[in-house]
Enzyme design. Structure first.
Site, PDB file in Angstrom:
ATOM      1  CE  LYS A  22      -1.663   1.579   4.208  1.00 16.20           C
ATOM      2  NZ  LYS A  22      -1.320   2.977   4.471  1.00 16.20           N
ATOM      3  CG  ASN A  23       2.346   2.669   3.540  1.00 19.84           C
ATOM      4  OD1 ASN A  23       1.181   2.986   3.294  1.00 19.84           O
ATOM      5  ND2 ASN A  23       2.783   2.460   4.774  1.00 19.84           N
ATOM      6  CB  CYS A 125      -5.034  10.160  11.869  1.00 21.13           C
ATOM      7  SG  CYS A 125      -3.389   9.485  11.906  1.00 21.13           S
ATOM      8  NE  ARG A 130       0.522  10.171  10.158  1.00 21.04           N
ATOM      9  CZ  ARG A 130       0.155   9.127   9.411  1.00 21.04           C
ATOM     10  NH1 ARG A 130      -0.981   8.521   9.635  1.00 21.04           N
ATOM     11  NH2 ARG A 130       0.924   8.697   8.445  1.00 21.04           N
ATOM     12  CG  ASP A 314       3.509   1.550   9.342  1.00 21.68           C
ATOM     13  OD1 ASP A 314       3.201   2.410  10.194  1.00 21.68           O
ATOM     14  OD2 ASP A 314       3.637   1.812   8.127  1.00 21.68           O
ATOM     15  NE  ARG A 406      -6.322   4.042   5.587  1.00 24.61           N
ATOM     16  CZ  ARG A 406      -5.272   4.419   6.322  1.00 24.61           C
ATOM     17  NH1 ARG A 406      -5.369   4.514   7.621  1.00 24.61           N
ATOM     18  NH2 ARG A 406      -4.135   4.733   5.757  1.00 24.61           N
TER      19      ARG A 406
HETATM   20  C1  LIG Z   1       1.282   6.241   3.310  1.00 25.96           C
HETATM   21  C2  LIG Z   1       2.524   5.969   4.067  1.00 25.96           C
HETATM   22  O1  LIG Z   1       3.569   5.673   3.487  1.00 25.96           O
HETATM   23  N1  LIG Z   1       2.446   6.021   5.391  1.00 25.96           N
HETATM   24  C3  LIG Z   1       3.619   5.728   6.188  1.00 25.96           C
HETATM   25  C4  LIG Z   1       4.461   6.992   6.305  1.00 25.96           C
HETATM   26  O2  LIG Z   1       3.649   7.995   6.877  1.00 25.96           O
HETATM   27  P1  LIG Z   1       4.147   9.512   6.849  1.00 25.96           P
HETATM   28  O3  LIG Z   1       4.820   9.769   5.559  1.00 25.96           O
HETATM   29  O4  LIG Z   1       2.963  10.345   7.215  1.00 25.96           O
HETATM   30  O5  LIG Z   1       5.185   9.493   8.041  1.00 25.96           O
HETATM   31  P2  LIG Z   1       6.469  10.414   8.256  1.00 25.96           P
HETATM   32  O6  LIG Z   1       7.685   9.602   8.040  1.00 25.96           O
HETATM   33  O7  LIG Z   1       6.324  11.670   7.461  1.00 25.96           O
HETATM   34  O8  LIG Z   1       6.339  10.781   9.799  1.00 25.96           O
HETATM   35  C5  LIG Z   1       7.365  10.542  10.730  1.00 25.96           C
HETATM   36  C6  LIG Z   1       7.251  11.532  11.870  1.00 25.96           C
HETATM   37  O9  LIG Z   1       7.538  12.829  11.353  1.00 25.96           O
HETATM   38  C7  LIG Z   1       6.528  13.744  11.722  1.00 25.96           C
HETATM   39  N2  LIG Z   1       6.403  14.748  10.641  1.00 25.96           N
HETATM   40  C8  LIG Z   1       6.272  14.325   9.353  1.00 25.96           C
HETATM   41  C9  LIG Z   1       6.142  15.242   8.320  1.00 25.96           C
HETATM   42  C10 LIG Z   1       6.145  16.619   8.641  1.00 25.96           C
HETATM   43  O10 LIG Z   1       6.016  17.491   7.768  1.00 25.96           O
HETATM   44  N3  LIG Z   1       6.293  17.000   9.938  1.00 25.96           N
HETATM   45  C11 LIG Z   1       6.429  16.098  10.960  1.00 25.96           C
HETATM   46  O11 LIG Z   1       6.554  16.473  12.127  1.00 25.96           O
HETATM   47  C12 LIG Z   1       5.268  12.870  11.847  1.00 25.96           C
HETATM   48  O12 LIG Z   1       4.273  13.477  12.623  1.00 25.96           O
HETATM   49  C13 LIG Z   1       5.847  11.621  12.497  1.00 25.96           C
HETATM   50  O13 LIG Z   1       5.967  11.818  13.874  1.00 25.96           O
HETATM   51  O14 LIG Z   1       5.593   6.700   7.139  1.00 25.96           O
HETATM   52  C14 LIG Z   1       5.259   6.326   8.484  1.00 25.96           C
HETATM   53  C15 LIG Z   1       6.557   6.143   9.249  1.00 25.96           C
HETATM   54  O15 LIG Z   1       7.256   5.064   8.766  1.00 25.96           O
HETATM   55  C16 LIG Z   1       4.392   5.068   8.464  1.00 25.96           C
HETATM   56  O16 LIG Z   1       3.952   4.805   9.772  1.00 25.96           O
HETATM   57  C17 LIG Z   1       3.175   5.240   7.562  1.00 25.96           C
HETATM   58  O17 LIG Z   1       2.523   4.008   7.395  1.00 25.96           O
HETATM   59  C1  LIG Z   2      -0.111   4.661   9.310  1.00 28.54           C
HETATM   60  C2  LIG Z   2      -0.302   4.002   8.170  1.00 28.54           C
HETATM   61  O1  LIG Z   2      -0.827   4.531   7.040  1.00 28.54           O
HETATM   62  P1  LIG Z   2      -1.176   6.073   6.728  1.00 28.54           P
HETATM   63  O2  LIG Z   2       0.128   6.818   6.703  1.00 28.54           O
HETATM   64  O3  LIG Z   2      -1.787   6.004   5.369  1.00 28.54           O
HETATM   65  O4  LIG Z   2      -2.104   6.540   7.805  1.00 28.54           O
HETATM   66  C3  LIG Z   2       0.054   2.575   8.024  1.00 28.54           C
HETATM   67  O5  LIG Z   2       0.122   2.089   6.872  1.00 28.54           O
HETATM   68  O6  LIG Z   2       0.251   1.907   9.051  1.00 28.54           O
END
Ligand SMILES: CC(=O)N[C@H]1[C@@H](OP(=O)(O)OP(=O)(O)OC[C@H]2O[C@@H](n3ccc(=O)[nH]c3=O)[C@H](O)[C@@H]2O)O[C@H](CO)[C@@H](O)[C@@H]1O
Ligand SMILES: C=C(OP(=O)(O)O)C(=O)O
Length: 431
Positions: A22-23, A125, A130, A314, A406
């Site tokens: 998915k990711n 969420c 996030r 995850d 999802r």
């Molecule tokens: C669709 C997808 O691929 N989702 C994955 C992606 O989520 P996602 O891309 O949202 O996760 P991030 O790696 O960006 O987040 C990591 C941390 O950075 C923080 N942060 C991130 C961006 C930002 O602009 N500011 C900030 O503070 C987030 O709140 C979190 O605490 O990576 C996460 C971490 O491996 C996984 O749990 C999710 O499943």
């Molecule tokens: C947190 C996850 O997905 P999303 O970033 O789409 O919420 C996940 O795949 O576990």
């Protein structure tokens, strides 16, 4: 609203086919916005998030052709042909973005291709606040002008995006993906330092290269991108889902079972396999996948979630469930998200002994979990409850199954093929 009923206590044996990640699939689909030519993606999983991304892309003028399965791919996943004709639709509305945070991944491609984008702020969420500040400030460093208005990110780059040297202040999967896509069509060179290195990012980078992008440092934390004028058509197969792989590996272990996971790879779950091996679970590489079995007692192991290649957040909830029935204590520390222990109160209702102290949880193994009605709060928490239900004595009813849909395709079918007693109750009354 659907529910899942599980009668626990069966040793699972058999084979489960792992779907496309998915990711990886979500950013790959967003990448179609970067070219007017067709991006053909195969091994796409059957998931609600893929449908949501399809709706969002259609909203942005992308023509989506669904071509069933690719018999030469060796996988069962779907094949989509995505063609982003130059229609210039650039608004990602709240109604779609609120259902899936990964929608924000269209922002980089929209800015790069059309010089503007209006994308709803995804909001927080269940697992944390996030924010997307890192995505936005990095795009600003490439010359984008960004304002937040009425819950929307209003971004424009009237003179196009310019290459820049960006050092991310913290490792972010989504920000790395958004900026990587944006940089492919920017003027000049972009260097992304402190990038995330997850396999899904490597998959995206490889697909972009197949589309004509110039990227060096793939797989490392420094990506160097030379902008090109246009990207072109490509065909790409989505990599296997490492979190689905890890989740079913836990299903085999926690039931004292023996499952072969096909269409996946051991190297994708190295850190998870390492923890499971320390815990007493057997894992071996077999042709086209891995075999996971457990025939002895489980032992508690400490875990800390961190960016790849360390243990993935995850998989934290699923691994916690394994620790709830292991001998001894384990400390589980969640360093990525500030609120990712929502499964703990539900697991406690099933007899688990878990105490949360800030970002860590102490798990003391118990002899047996007991079935109970439980409430799923997010995707991986939901899977952890299913896993607990498989091991528990008696019946577990998992409510709010839409989270599972999802991220886990054909969950009941895959598990029942291995002997699990699991059934979906359609349209149960609202809890
Ligand atoms: C669709 C997808 O691929 N989702 C994955 C992606 O989520 P996602 O891309 O949202 O996760 P991030 O790696 O960006 O987040 C990591 C941390 O950075 C923080 N942060 C991130 C961006 C930002 O602009 N500011 C900030 O503070 C987030 O709140 C979190 O605490 O990576 C996460 C971490 O491996 C996984 O749990 C999710 O499943
Ligand atoms: C947190 C996850 O997905 P999303 O970033 O789409 O919420 C996940 O795949 O576990």
């Amino acid at each position: 609203m659907d529910r899942i009923h599980i009668r626990g206590g069966q040793r699972l044996r058999g084979s489960i086919r792992i779907g496309g990640a998915k990711n990886a699939a979500l950013p790959l689909m967003a990448a179609s916005l970067l070219s007017e030519e067709t991006l053909t993606l195969s091994n796409l999983p059957h998931l609600v998030d893929i449908t949501t991304m399809t709706h969002l892309l259609a909203e942005l003028g992308v023509e989506v052709g669904m071509n069933g399965h690719n018999p030469n791919d060796g996988h069962m996943g779907r094949v989509f042909e995505l063609t982003a004709h130059d229609v210039g639709k650039t608004v990602a509305p709240y109604e779609v973005v609120r259902r899936m945070r990964a929608s924000v991944l269209v922002l980089g491609p929209l800015l790069a291709r059309y010089g503007k984008g209006k994308v709803s702020l995804p909001g927080g969420c269940a697992i944390g606040t996030r924010p997307v500040d890192i995505h936005l400030s990095a795009l600003e460093q490439m010359g984008a002008e960004i304002e937040l208005q009425e819950g929307y990110i209003m971004a424009q780059a009237p003179d196009g995006l310019k290459g820049a040297h960006i050092t991310f202040p913290m490792v972010s999967v989504g920000a790395t993906e958004n900026l990587l896509m944006a940089a492919t069509l920017a003027e000049g060179e972009t260097i992304l330092s402190n990038s995330a290195r997850e396999p899904e990012i490597t998959d995206l980078a490889n697909c972009l290269v197949a589309m004509g992008a110039k990227i060096e440092g793939i797989g490392s934390d420094t990506l160097r991108i030379q902008g090109v004028e246009k990207l072109h058509a490509a065909e790409y197969s989505v990599l296997p889902d490492r979190i689905e792989t890890g989740s079913y590996a836990v299903a085999a272990a926690i039931t004292g079972g023996d499952i072969t996971l096909t269409g996946t790879r051991l190297d994708l779950i190295e850190s998870v396999a390492e923890v499971m091996a320390k815990c007493g679970v057997n894992i071996e590489e077999v042709e086209d996948g891995i075999r996971v079995w457990c025939d002895g007692p489980l032992k508690g192991v400490d875990i800390m979630t961190e960016p790849y290649p360390a243990f993935p957040t995850d998989m934290q909830a699923q691994m916690m469930v394994l620790m709830t029935v292991a001998n001894g204590a384990s400390m589980i520390t969640e360093s990525i998200f500030e609120n990712r222990f929502m499964h703990v109160p539900e697991l406690s209702r099933m007899g688990a002994d878990v105490n949360v102290h800030g970002r860590s949880a102490i798990v003391r193994g118990v002899d047996q979990l007991s079935g109970a009605p439980v409430m799923a709060t997010d995707l991986r928490a939901s899977m952890s409850l299913v896993l607990a239900g498989l091991a528990a004595e008696g019946e577990t009813i998992v409510n709010r199954v839409y989270h599972l849909d999802r991220g886990y395709e054909a969950l009941e079918q895959k598990l029942s093929a291995c002997g699990a007693i699991i059934e979906r109750e359609k349209g149960a009354p609202a809890e």
